[in-house]
Design an enzyme around this catalytic site. Structure first.
Site, PDB file in Angstrom:
ATOM      1  N   ASP A   1       0.874  -1.173   0.000  1.00 55.50           N
ATOM      2  CA  ASP A   1       0.000   0.000   0.000  1.00 55.50           C
ATOM      3  C   ASP A   1       0.905   1.215   0.000  1.00 55.50           C
ATOM      4  O   ASP A   1       1.969   1.200   0.638  1.00 55.50           O
ATOM      5  CB  ASP A   1      -0.923  -0.001   1.219  1.00 55.50           C
ATOM      6  CG  ASP A   1      -2.065   1.004   1.037  1.00 55.50           C
ATOM      7  OD1 ASP A   1      -2.571   1.138  -0.096  1.00 55.50           O
ATOM      8  OD2 ASP A   1      -2.449   1.666   2.008  1.00 55.50           O
ATOM      9  N   SER A   2       0.503   2.227  -0.722  1.00 59.19           N
ATOM     10  CA  SER A   2       1.367   3.396  -0.829  1.00 59.19           C
ATOM     11  C   SER A   2       0.540   4.657  -0.995  1.00 59.19           C
ATOM     12  O   SER A   2      -0.666   4.592  -1.244  1.00 59.19           O
ATOM     13  CB  SER A   2       2.329   3.234  -2.007  1.00 59.19           C
ATOM     14  OG  SER A   2       1.598   3.093  -3.207  1.00 59.19           O
TER      15      SER A   2
ATOM     16  N   HIS B   1       9.922   5.036  -3.163  1.00 60.26           N
ATOM     17  CA  HIS B   1       9.457   4.430  -1.916  1.00 60.26           C
ATOM     18  C   HIS B   1       9.315   2.912  -2.068  1.00 60.26           C
ATOM     19  O   HIS B   1       9.689   2.154  -1.195  1.00 60.26           O
ATOM     20  CB  HIS B   1       8.129   5.080  -1.508  1.00 60.26           C
ATOM     21  CG  HIS B   1       7.141   5.242  -2.643  1.00 60.26           C
ATOM     22  ND1 HIS B   1       7.501   5.682  -3.883  1.00 60.26           N
ATOM     23  CD2 HIS B   1       5.804   4.986  -2.732  1.00 60.26           C
ATOM     24  CE1 HIS B   1       6.443   5.719  -4.676  1.00 60.26           C
ATOM     25  NE2 HIS B   1       5.395   5.297  -3.998  1.00 60.26           N
TER      26      HIS B   1
HETATM   27  P1  IMP Z   1      -1.711   2.056  -4.250  1.00 63.61           P
HETATM   28  O1  IMP Z   1      -0.710   1.666  -3.231  1.00 63.61           O
HETATM   29  O2  IMP Z   1      -1.413   1.452  -5.588  1.00 63.61           O
HETATM   30  O3  IMP Z   1      -3.123   1.829  -3.795  1.00 63.61           O
HETATM   31  O4  IMP Z   1      -1.526   3.648  -4.474  1.00 63.61           O
HETATM   32  C1  IMP Z   1      -2.379   4.593  -3.895  1.00 63.61           C
HETATM   33  C2  IMP Z   1      -2.243   5.944  -4.571  1.00 63.61           C
HETATM   34  O5  IMP Z   1      -1.070   6.615  -4.102  1.00 63.61           O
HETATM   35  C3  IMP Z   1      -2.100   5.930  -6.094  1.00 63.61           C
HETATM   36  O6  IMP Z   1      -3.353   5.881  -6.723  1.00 63.61           O
HETATM   37  C4  IMP Z   1      -1.409   7.258  -6.342  1.00 63.61           C
HETATM   38  O7  IMP Z   1      -2.334   8.307  -6.334  1.00 63.61           O
HETATM   39  C5  IMP Z   1      -0.495   7.394  -5.125  1.00 63.61           C
HETATM   40  N1  IMP Z   1       0.845   6.849  -5.413  1.00 63.61           N
HETATM   41  C6  IMP Z   1       1.394   5.716  -4.904  1.00 63.61           C
HETATM   42  N2  IMP Z   1       2.621   5.510  -5.415  1.00 63.61           N
HETATM   43  C7  IMP Z   1       2.848   6.522  -6.273  1.00 63.61           C
HETATM   44  C8  IMP Z   1       3.937   6.845  -7.132  1.00 63.61           C
HETATM   45  O8  IMP Z   1       4.956   6.155  -7.230  1.00 63.61           O
HETATM   46  N3  IMP Z   1       3.780   7.971  -7.867  1.00 63.61           N
HETATM   47  C9  IMP Z   1       2.688   8.756  -7.818  1.00 63.61           C
HETATM   48  N4  IMP Z   1       1.645   8.494  -7.064  1.00 63.61           N
HETATM   49  C10 IMP Z   1       1.716   7.384  -6.281  1.00 63.61           C
END
Ligand code: IMP
Length: 200
Positions: free
Chosen positions: A70-71, A182
């Site tokens: 998750d990010s 990250h």
């Molecule tokens: P998930 O971890 O794929 O659910 O990411 C959640 C949201 O965080 C994404 O839809 C982006 O809006 C933002 N995000 C996560 N990683 C990145 C990245 O490397 N670049 C830009 N946005 C990010």
């Protein structure tokens, strides 16, 4: 060591295969190999909570060891928002452009030196019985620019200027991003943990 990656995305599979290439015998596969899709509601208030929730529920459904991440983006001037709400900052189903526009609006009048931010990533690994095996966190520090720049990457990349650079992540492109991101940092911390698990 066979591990299910909590994604349907082949691009993410290739990214993790490269990031975890130093783990001998690791075989990753995506959820596309499952007989039916598993839907997980990401409703925890931390990246760690969401990553383990995803990994645990998908391991239970698949009976396989599962790796989930998750990010998101934390902006200091906004008290850490959008954080776990990064994907839906401008509302459910919001586009990247809408999320970026909302972020710029919220930072209107905020000085360049007060626009510090970071991308955060947590990777969680559970075994086929749902036991927590490992977790790793990575952060990429930077600041939010005044206008979107660059066409590469996704999400907030056009607004995020990593420390040590003048270009946005969307201008720097994948090679640099894969060194400083990250996700890359969290994966690098996971490598020795996976090597240990493999040798157990
Ligand atoms: P998930 O971890 O794929 O659910 O990411 C959640 C949201 O965080 C994404 O839809 C982006 O809006 C933002 N995000 C996560 N990683 C990145 C990245 O490397 N670049 C830009 N946005 C990010």
């Amino acid at each position: 060591m066979r591990i299910l990656l909590a994604t349907m995305n082949e691009g993410k599979l290739r990214e993790y295969e490269r990031l975890l290439a130093d783990v001998p015998g690791l075989e990753l596969e995506t959820m596309a190999s499952l007989p039916k899709p598993v839907n997980v509601v990401e409703d925890r208030d931390t990246f760690m909570g969401n990553a383990f929730k995803k990994a645990t529920e998908i391991a239970a459904a698949s009976r396989m060891a599962c790796l989930a991440d998750d990010s998101g983006l934390e902006v200091d001037a906004l008290g850490g928002r959008p954080g776990v709400y990064s994907a839906r900052y401008a509302g459910e189903g919001a586009t990247d452009a809408e999320n970026n526009a909302k972020l710029l609006g919220e930072l209107l009048g905020t000085d360049a030196r007060d626009r510090t931010a970071r991308f955060q990533c947590v990777i969680a690994l559970v075994d086929a019985d749902g036991r927590r095996l490992a977790a790793a966190e990575g952060a990429c520090e930077g600041r939010i620019g005044a206008t979107p720049r660059g066409a590469q990457g996704f999400g907030y990349d056009p607004l995020f200027i990593p420390d040590g650079y003048e270009q946005t992540m969307a201008e720097l492109g994948p090679e640099t991003k894969n060194e400083i991101s990250h996700r890359a940092k969290a994966a690098a911390k996971l490598v020795p943990l996976l090597q240990q698990l493999r040798n157990r």
